[in-house]
Design a protein around this motif. Structure first.
Motif, PDB file in Angstrom:
ATOM      1  N   VAL A 159     -10.667   2.114  10.702  1.00  0.00           N
ATOM      2  CA  VAL A 159     -10.190   1.338  10.191  1.00  0.00           C
ATOM      3  C   VAL A 159     -10.977   1.288   8.613  1.00  0.00           C
ATOM      4  CG1 VAL A 159     -10.954  -1.556   9.179  1.00  0.00           C
ATOM      5  CG2 VAL A 159     -10.932  -0.756  11.597  1.00  0.00           C
ATOM      6  N   ALA A 160     -11.421   2.223   7.950  1.00  0.00           N
ATOM      7  CA  ALA A 160     -11.401   2.444   7.003  1.00  0.00           C
ATOM      8  C   ALA A 160     -10.087   3.211   6.408  1.00  0.00           C
ATOM      9  CB  ALA A 160     -12.742   3.351   6.895  1.00  0.00           C
ATOM     10  N   LEU A 161      -9.853   4.602   7.524  1.00  0.00           N
ATOM     11  CA  LEU A 161      -8.634   5.436   7.411  1.00  0.00           C
ATOM     12  C   LEU A 161      -7.724   4.536   7.119  1.00  0.00           C
ATOM     13  CD1 LEU A 161      -7.957   8.261   6.666  1.00  0.00           C
ATOM     14  CD2 LEU A 161      -7.532   8.197   9.417  1.00  0.00           C
ATOM     15  N   HIS A 162      -7.567   3.634   8.063  1.00  0.00           N
ATOM     16  CA  HIS A 162      -6.260   2.681   8.600  1.00  0.00           C
ATOM     17  C   HIS A 162      -6.045   1.194   7.249  1.00  0.00           C
ATOM     18  CE1 HIS A 162      -4.652   5.886  10.859  1.00  0.00           C
ATOM     19  NE2 HIS A 162      -5.315   5.734  11.934  1.00  0.00           N
ATOM     20  N   GLY A 163      -6.765   1.019   7.336  1.00  0.00           N
ATOM     21  CA  GLY A 163      -6.872   0.031   6.609  1.00  0.00           C
ATOM     22  C   GLY A 163      -5.705  -0.588   5.291  1.00  0.00           C
ATOM     23  N   PRO A 164      -6.426   0.445   4.679  1.00  0.00           N
ATOM     24  CA  PRO A 164      -5.753   0.815   3.247  1.00  0.00           C
ATOM     25  C   PRO A 164      -4.178  -0.164   3.337  1.00  0.00           C
ATOM     26  CG  PRO A 164      -7.536   1.772   2.841  1.00  0.00           C
ATOM     27  CD  PRO A 164      -7.168   1.913   4.284  1.00  0.00           C
ATOM     28  N   ALA A 165      -3.360   0.589   4.302  1.00  0.00           N
ATOM     29  CA  ALA A 165      -1.905   1.086   4.677  1.00  0.00           C
ATOM     30  C   ALA A 165      -1.520  -0.908   5.207  1.00  0.00           C
ATOM     31  CB  ALA A 165      -2.242   1.725   5.968  1.00  0.00           C
ATOM     32  N   MET A 166      -3.003  -1.550   5.434  1.00  0.00           N
ATOM     33  CA  MET A 166      -2.443  -3.441   5.848  1.00  0.00           C
ATOM     34  C   MET A 166      -3.219  -3.562   4.507  1.00  0.00           C
ATOM     35  SD  MET A 166      -4.244  -3.035   9.974  1.00  0.00           S
ATOM     36  CE  MET A 166      -3.234  -4.747   9.906  1.00  0.00           C
ATOM     37  N   GLY A 167      -3.286  -2.756   3.766  1.00  0.00           N
ATOM     38  CA  GLY A 167      -3.596  -3.574   2.977  1.00  0.00           C
ATOM     39  C   GLY A 167      -5.621  -4.129   2.172  1.00  0.00           C
ATOM     40  N   TYR A 168      -6.236  -3.211   3.674  1.00  0.00           N
ATOM     41  CA  TYR A 168      -7.248  -3.724   2.892  1.00  0.00           C
ATOM     42  C   TYR A 168      -8.006  -3.496   1.717  1.00  0.00           C
ATOM     43  CZ  TYR A 168      -7.355  -5.097   8.232  1.00  0.00           C
ATOM     44  OH  TYR A 168      -6.939  -5.089   9.515  1.00  0.00           O
ATOM     45  N   ARG A 169      -9.209  -4.284   1.367  1.00  0.00           N
ATOM     46  CA  ARG A 169      -9.890  -3.696  -0.060  1.00  0.00           C
ATOM     47  C   ARG A 169     -11.354  -3.806  -0.121  1.00  0.00           C
ATOM     48  NH1 ARG A 169      -7.430  -4.730  -5.044  1.00  0.00           N
ATOM     49  NH2 ARG A 169      -9.386  -3.670  -5.891  1.00  0.00           N
ATOM     50  N   ARG A 170     -11.788  -4.441   1.218  1.00  0.00           N
ATOM     51  CA  ARG A 170     -12.328  -4.764   1.470  1.00  0.00           C
ATOM     52  C   ARG A 170     -13.424  -4.573   3.266  1.00  0.00           C
ATOM     53  NH1 ARG A 170     -17.997  -7.283   1.494  1.00  0.00           N
ATOM     54  NH2 ARG A 170     -19.686  -6.083  -0.028  1.00  0.00           N
ATOM     55  N   SER A 216       4.591  -4.715   6.774  1.00  0.00           N
ATOM     56  CA  SER A 216       5.576  -3.143   5.811  1.00  0.00           C
ATOM     57  C   SER A 216       5.148  -2.158   6.586  1.00  0.00           C
ATOM     58  CB  SER A 216       4.303  -2.699   4.826  1.00  0.00           C
ATOM     59  OG  SER A 216       3.051  -2.208   5.166  1.00  0.00           O
ATOM     60  N   GLU A 217       6.085  -1.192   7.057  1.00  0.00           N
ATOM     61  CA  GLU A 217       5.970   0.029   8.511  1.00  0.00           C
ATOM     62  C   GLU A 217       4.598   0.621   8.002  1.00  0.00           C
ATOM     63  OE1 GLU A 217       8.420   3.275   9.257  1.00  0.00           O
ATOM     64  OE2 GLU A 217       9.636   2.223   7.433  1.00  0.00           O
ATOM     65  N   SER A 218       3.859   0.832   7.352  1.00  0.00           N
ATOM     66  CA  SER A 218       2.609   1.946   7.090  1.00  0.00           C
ATOM     67  C   SER A 218       1.800   0.797   7.760  1.00  0.00           C
ATOM     68  CB  SER A 218       2.687   2.376   5.340  1.00  0.00           C
ATOM     69  OG  SER A 218       2.384   1.279   5.122  1.00  0.00           O
ATOM     70  N   GLY A 219       2.359  -0.673   7.364  1.00  0.00           N
ATOM     71  CA  GLY A 219       1.093  -1.581   7.369  1.00  0.00           C
ATOM     72  C   GLY A 219       1.206  -1.772   9.335  1.00  0.00           C
ATOM     73  N   GLN A 220       2.011  -1.973   9.987  1.00  0.00           N
ATOM     74  CA  GLN A 220       2.111  -2.168  10.962  1.00  0.00           C
ATOM     75  C   GLN A 220       1.631  -1.284  12.064  1.00  0.00           C
ATOM     76  OE1 GLN A 220       6.177  -4.252  12.107  1.00  0.00           O
ATOM     77  NE2 GLN A 220       5.842  -5.722  10.697  1.00  0.00           N
ATOM     78  N   GLU A 221       1.736   0.414  11.310  1.00  0.00           N
ATOM     79  CA  GLU A 221       1.662   1.610  12.255  1.00  0.00           C
ATOM     80  C   GLU A 221       0.420   1.889  12.444  1.00  0.00           C
ATOM     81  OE1 GLU A 221       1.655   4.640  14.130  1.00  0.00           O
ATOM     82  OE2 GLU A 221       3.172   3.804  14.140  1.00  0.00           O
ATOM     83  N   ALA A 222      -0.445   0.646  11.029  1.00  0.00           N
ATOM     84  CA  ALA A 222      -1.908   1.470  11.055  1.00  0.00           C
ATOM     85  C   ALA A 222      -2.681   0.102  11.662  1.00  0.00           C
ATOM     86  CB  ALA A 222      -2.226   0.992   9.403  1.00  0.00           C
ATOM     87  N   SER A 223      -1.677  -0.901  12.299  1.00  0.00           N
ATOM     88  CA  SER A 223      -2.581  -1.975  12.862  1.00  0.00           C
ATOM     89  C   SER A 223      -2.530  -1.820  14.765  1.00  0.00           C
ATOM     90  CB  SER A 223      -1.146  -3.138  12.945  1.00  0.00           C
ATOM     91  OG  SER A 223      -2.207  -4.272  13.479  1.00  0.00           O
ATOM     92  N   ARG A 224      -0.908  -0.900  15.268  1.00  0.00           N
ATOM     93  CA  ARG A 224      -1.098  -0.298  16.246  1.00  0.00           C
ATOM     94  C   ARG A 224      -1.834   0.696  16.563  1.00  0.00           C
ATOM     95  NH1 ARG A 224       4.917  -1.499  14.871  1.00  0.00           N
ATOM     96  NH2 ARG A 224       4.749   0.906  14.064  1.00  0.00           N
ATOM     97  N   GLU A 225      -2.343   1.460  15.436  1.00  0.00           N
ATOM     98  CA  GLU A 225      -3.320   2.750  15.394  1.00  0.00           C
ATOM     99  C   GLU A 225      -4.835   2.041  15.931  1.00  0.00           C
ATOM    100  OE1 GLU A 225      -3.080   5.883  15.979  1.00  0.00           O
ATOM    101  OE2 GLU A 225      -1.123   5.821  16.549  1.00  0.00           O
ATOM    102  N   MET A 226      -5.187   0.692  15.097  1.00  0.00           N
ATOM    103  CA  MET A 226      -6.853   0.287  15.234  1.00  0.00           C
ATOM    104  C   MET A 226      -6.714  -0.622  17.017  1.00  0.00           C
ATOM    105  SD  MET A 226      -7.846  -0.716  11.914  1.00  0.00           S
ATOM    106  CE  MET A 226      -6.445  -1.871  11.451  1.00  0.00           C
ATOM    107  N   ALA A 227      -5.388  -0.968  17.575  1.00  0.00           N
ATOM    108  CA  ALA A 227      -5.530  -2.065  18.132  1.00  0.00           C
ATOM    109  C   ALA A 227      -5.757  -1.281  19.387  1.00  0.00           C
ATOM    110  CB  ALA A 227      -3.915  -2.290  18.282  1.00  0.00           C
ATOM    111  N   LYS A 228      -5.079  -0.185  19.133  1.00  0.00           N
ATOM    112  CA  LYS A 228      -5.475   1.652  20.755  1.00  0.00           C
ATOM    113  C   LYS A 228      -6.527   1.376  20.502  1.00  0.00           C
ATOM    114  CE  LYS A 228      -1.357   4.212  19.335  1.00  0.00           C
ATOM    115  NZ  LYS A 228      -0.150   5.181  18.914  1.00  0.00           N
ATOM    116  N   ASP A 229      -7.414   0.700  19.571  1.00  0.00           N
ATOM    117  CA  ASP A 229      -9.005   1.990  19.307  1.00  0.00           C
ATOM    118  C   ASP A 229      -9.927   0.417  20.315  1.00  0.00           C
ATOM    119  OD1 ASP A 229     -11.651   3.214  19.744  1.00  0.00           O
ATOM    120  OD2 ASP A 229     -12.373   2.115  18.001  1.00  0.00           O
TER     121      ASP A 229
END
Length: 251
Positions: A159-170, A216-229
């Protein structure tokens, strides 16, 4: 990480509450109750955060897509200087708050682990941060020890790696602190079992930033990566998620 703690060590009490009607009315009732307390050494309370659910097609859709359960409406986090002080206040909680569906109340003690921190302006004047609150549960057949190990050492860094692509700040994880006294209170009052997998919180700078990040495209890709886990360790049918605004109380 569901370990017993010394009664003299600091702890956070997490109160998950549901409203019969509008969440705002329940939050107002909680605020009125908080105004009768005092964050002082005599009460053992050092402060807290009141988070109230707000409508969000994005987060509600996020939860539905993952098959998660119906969420509560309010999270009240109270920080205590000791487990003893936390036990005392929880034992004295009102049986119900105005507009609360008390049959859905749950309470847990926890310790926090922050895995992503990039929101120094969180409490600054004029900020409009929002956060997603998730209650967790291990998948069927998984031990709590294995769940917490995966959550902390695999999913957290992911999440720390991919979250910022989804706008995560904390991004913070709240690990349950087991306590036989709280267990007795919960059983005696017929409260719901708290989320045995703890609580997750994710912050965005604002609602528009959240919408932009998730869409965002990068955010949706990040969400898919986290969903896989997620399928590797969470029991989706027991998870809940809601979007909230937060208000600091006390220190």
């Amino acid at each position: 990480m569901t370990n017993d703690e010394s009664p003299s060590r600091p702890v956070t009490a997490q109160l998950l509450l549901s409203a019969k009607h509008k969440p705002e009315a329940l939050a107002e009732a909680l605020q009125d109750w908080l105004d009768t307390l005092s964050p002082t050494a005599s009460t053992g309370i050092s402060g807290g955060v009141l988070s109230t659910r707000i409508p969000s097609a994005e987060i509600d859709g996020f939860a539905r897509e993952r098959g998660w359960a119906a969420a509560p409406d309010v999270l009240l986090q109270l920080h205590f200087e000791s487990l003893h002080a936390a036990r005392q206040l929880i034992a004295e909680l009102p049986e119900t708050f105005h507009t609360e569906d008390s049959s859905r109340r749950s309470v847990m003690f926890s310790n926090e682990l922050v895995q992503l921190e990039d929101l120094p302006e969180r409490w600054a004047d004029g900020t409009n941060t929002v956060k997603m609150i998730v209650t967790n549960h291990p998948k069927a057949g998984m031990t709590l020890g294995d769940f917490f190990d995966h959550w902390k050492n695999v999913h957290g860094p992911l999440v720390a790696l991919h979250g910022p692509a989804m706008g995560y700040r904390r991004y913070a994880q709240h690990y349950p602190v087991s306590d036989p006294v709280l267990d007795r209170i919960t059983t005696d009052r017929a409260w719901h079992t708290p989320p045995i997998g703890g609580i997750t919180e994710v912050w965005w700078t604002s609602y528009p930033d959240m919408v932009e990040g998730l869409a965002s495209e990068s955010g949706q890709e990040a969400s898919r990566e986290m969903a896989k886990d997620e399928v590797n360790f969470v029991g989706a049918e027991h998870l809940t998620a809601f979007l909230a605004t937060e208000k600091r109380w006390g220190a």
